[in-house]
Design a protein around this motif. Sequence first.
Motif, PDB file in Angstrom:
ATOM      1  N   ASP A  79       0.857  -1.183   0.000  1.00 29.55           N
ATOM      2  CA  ASP A  79       0.000   0.000   0.000  1.00 29.55           C
ATOM      3  C   ASP A  79       0.891   1.231   0.000  1.00 29.55           C
ATOM      4  N   CYS A  80       0.740   2.088  -1.013  1.00 28.77           N
ATOM      5  CA  CYS A  80       1.566   3.297  -1.078  1.00 28.77           C
ATOM      6  C   CYS A  80       0.874   4.473  -0.390  1.00 28.77           C
ATOM      7  N   PHE A  81      -0.332   4.270   0.134  1.00 22.85           N
ATOM      8  CA  PHE A  81      -1.090   5.323   0.820  1.00 22.85           C
ATOM      9  C   PHE A  81      -1.292   6.554  -0.071  1.00 22.85           C
ATOM     10  N   GLY A  82      -1.361   6.323  -1.378  1.00 20.36           N
ATOM     11  CA  GLY A  82      -1.594   7.424  -2.301  1.00 20.36           C
ATOM     12  C   GLY A  82      -0.340   8.150  -2.745  1.00 20.36           C
ATOM     13  N   ALA A  83       0.825   7.676  -2.309  1.00 21.93           N
ATOM     14  CA  ALA A  83       2.076   8.346  -2.669  1.00 21.93           C
ATOM     15  C   ALA A  83       2.364   8.243  -4.167  1.00 21.93           C
ATOM     16  N   GLY A  84       1.923   7.152  -4.778  1.00 22.38           N
ATOM     17  CA  GLY A  84       2.202   6.947  -6.196  1.00 22.38           C
ATOM     18  C   GLY A  84       1.605   8.019  -7.081  1.00 22.38           C
ATOM     19  N   GLN A  85       0.306   8.278  -6.895  1.00 27.79           N
ATOM     20  CA  GLN A  85      -0.320   9.306  -7.725  1.00 27.79           C
ATOM     21  C   GLN A  85       0.129  10.713  -7.339  1.00 27.79           C
ATOM     22  N   GLN A  86       0.529  10.897  -6.069  1.00 28.44           N
ATOM     23  CA  GLN A  86       1.038  12.200  -5.630  1.00 28.44           C
ATOM     24  C   GLN A  86       2.335  12.538  -6.376  1.00 28.44           C
ATOM     25  N   MET A 107      12.536  10.671  -9.922  1.00 29.03           N
ATOM     26  CA  MET A 107      11.200  10.217  -9.561  1.00 29.03           C
ATOM     27  C   MET A 107      11.276   8.958  -8.708  1.00 29.03           C
ATOM     28  N   PHE A 108      12.146   8.040  -9.079  1.00 30.63           N
ATOM     29  CA  PHE A 108      12.291   6.797  -8.322  1.00 30.63           C
ATOM     30  C   PHE A 108      12.882   7.049  -6.939  1.00 30.63           C
ATOM     31  N   ASP A 109      13.727   8.073  -6.804  1.00 33.59           N
ATOM     32  CA  ASP A 109      14.305   8.421  -5.508  1.00 33.59           C
ATOM     33  C   ASP A 109      13.289   9.141  -4.611  1.00 33.59           C
ATOM     34  N   VAL A 110      12.431   9.943  -5.234  1.00 36.06           N
ATOM     35  CA  VAL A 110      11.432  10.699  -4.480  1.00 36.06           C
ATOM     36  C   VAL A 110      10.319   9.796  -3.942  1.00 36.06           C
ATOM     37  N   PHE A 111       9.982   8.763  -4.691  1.00 36.84           N
ATOM     38  CA  PHE A 111       8.852   7.909  -4.307  1.00 36.84           C
ATOM     39  C   PHE A 111       8.961   7.336  -2.893  1.00 36.84           C
ATOM     40  N   PRO A 112      10.100   6.762  -2.473  1.00 36.71           N
ATOM     41  CA  PRO A 112      10.191   6.244  -1.102  1.00 36.71           C
ATOM     42  C   PRO A 112      10.028   7.327  -0.041  1.00 36.71           C
ATOM     43  N   VAL A 113      10.468   8.552  -0.352  1.00 33.21           N
ATOM     44  CA  VAL A 113      10.292   9.666   0.587  1.00 33.21           C
ATOM     45  C   VAL A 113       8.811   9.998   0.724  1.00 33.21           C
ATOM     46  N   MET A 114       8.130  10.110  -0.413  1.00 33.89           N
ATOM     47  CA  MET A 114       6.696  10.407  -0.399  1.00 33.89           C
ATOM     48  C   MET A 114       5.916   9.286   0.260  1.00 33.89           C
ATOM     49  N   LEU A 115       6.362   8.075   0.062  1.00 38.86           N
ATOM     50  CA  LEU A 115       5.698   6.917   0.671  1.00 38.86           C
ATOM     51  C   LEU A 115       5.683   7.051   2.189  1.00 38.86           C
ATOM     52  N   GLN A 116       6.796   7.480   2.763  1.00 36.08           N
ATOM     53  CA  GLN A 116       6.868   7.658   4.217  1.00 36.08           C
ATOM     54  C   GLN A 116       5.975   8.810   4.686  1.00 36.08           C
ATOM     55  N   LEU A 117       5.958   9.897   3.930  1.00 35.02           N
ATOM     56  CA  LEU A 117       5.117  11.038   4.298  1.00 35.02           C
ATOM     57  C   LEU A 117       3.641  10.661   4.256  1.00 35.02           C
ATOM     58  N   LEU A 159      14.004  15.428  -1.515  1.00 31.81           N
ATOM     59  CA  LEU A 159      15.182  14.578  -1.353  1.00 31.81           C
ATOM     60  C   LEU A 159      16.110  15.080  -0.250  1.00 31.81           C
ATOM     61  N   LYS A 160      15.932  16.335   0.181  1.00 28.41           N
ATOM     62  CA  LYS A 160      16.759  16.904   1.245  1.00 28.41           C
ATOM     63  C   LYS A 160      16.098  16.790   2.627  1.00 28.41           C
ATOM     64  N   LEU A 161      14.869  16.298   2.661  1.00 29.81           N
ATOM     65  CA  LEU A 161      14.137  16.221   3.921  1.00 29.81           C
ATOM     66  C   LEU A 161      14.799  15.282   4.922  1.00 29.81           C
ATOM     67  N   ASP A 162      14.740  15.665   6.179  1.00 37.87           N
ATOM     68  CA  ASP A 162      15.187  14.781   7.260  1.00 37.87           C
ATOM     69  C   ASP A 162      13.952  14.005   7.713  1.00 37.87           C
ATOM     70  N   VAL A 163      13.636  12.968   6.959  1.00 41.31           N
ATOM     71  CA  VAL A 163      12.420  12.200   7.219  1.00 41.31           C
ATOM     72  C   VAL A 163      12.438  11.521   8.592  1.00 41.31           C
ATOM     73  N   PRO A 164      13.550  10.918   9.014  1.00 44.56           N
ATOM     74  CA  PRO A 164      13.569  10.290  10.349  1.00 44.56           C
ATOM     75  C   PRO A 164      13.242  11.279  11.470  1.00 44.56           C
ATOM     76  N   ALA A 165      13.725  12.506  11.371  1.00 40.18           N
ATOM     77  CA  ALA A 165      13.454  13.502  12.403  1.00 40.18           C
ATOM     78  C   ALA A 165      11.968  13.847  12.433  1.00 40.18           C
ATOM     79  N   HIS A 166      11.375  14.002  11.263  1.00 41.36           N
ATOM     80  CA  HIS A 166       9.943  14.314  11.215  1.00 41.36           C
ATOM     81  C   HIS A 166       9.129  13.129  11.710  1.00 41.36           C
ATOM     82  N   ARG A 167       9.524  11.931  11.329  1.00 43.23           N
ATOM     83  CA  ARG A 167       8.806  10.732  11.783  1.00 43.23           C
ATOM     84  C   ARG A 167       8.865  10.606  13.296  1.00 43.23           C
TER      85      ARG A 167
END
Length: 288
Positions: A79-86, A107-117, A159-167
């Motif tokens: 489940d991508c939680f809608g990240a794919g179409q975003q 695009m392929f690098d951004v997708f995993p970031v968007m998936l987490q968001l 791609l510059k986001l600190d995703v772990p910190a936000h999570r």
Amino acid sequence: MFENDDEPNCRRDRSGGSLRPDCRHCFGLCCVALSFAASADFAIEKKSGKPCPNLQTDFRCSIHKDLRHKGFKGCTAFDCFGAGQQVSQITFKGIDWHDNQKTAGRMFDVFPVMLQLHEMLRYLTEALALKTSLPLHGELRLALDETQQLAQLNPDSLLKLDVPAHRSKINTLLLETSERVWAKSCRQLKNKRINRRGADLIGAQLRGADLKGADLRGACLIAADLRGADLRAADFIGADLRDADLSGADLSGSIFLTQAQINSAEGDVHTELPHRLARPQHWSVLGK
């Protein structure tokens, strides 16, 4: 890989964005950007950035209706939680990686970031829908709005986001929500909350177990026997339920349980699910 027509009750976040996968408006990103190893969940090995051989030029899966029988049951639980179409329609403005190879890698690098968001958006949306989290609604709304704003960033900024910190910040709020749900649902119990966070419960014999309100965050429940277990108000964030037997189990009122987790498990008509989740088609129609 989901098809939107198979996903009822499409959830939306407060900005109107879908938190359900809509494959009709995605460029097959889960079938290209992500990697998977040959296993019980995937019949072949695939590297990230390489299209799955079952992905057609129109970005649809050639074996979508027969994924489980073809050895790709892992796809039915994703489940991508809608990240794919975003990413496809908003971040990259509808320009697919076939038409512009220069954008493909980004695009392929951004997708995993968007998936987490989007995963965080999904949990925050659920937390806001809980009456027990009312005292936290202000903070939850702010966190949801901030996460949604991050999801609207351009590729370079994402791609510059600190995703772990936000999570980590989001996780603090979700933990508080979980504690409030447990306190209300299990306040009559004299014992402390069952804590199996991150526990190795592979193949565990938990048939009929009283796990009401249990903290099962990150627990590995692969192939666990949970038949008839009381899992009401349990917290399932990050729990691995692949091939777990939920036949006759009561998961009503459980929190942070996703359709993908349910799709990866086994169950039957007697399994009680939260109203927001659908009973998978592959589940047995007979009780065990």
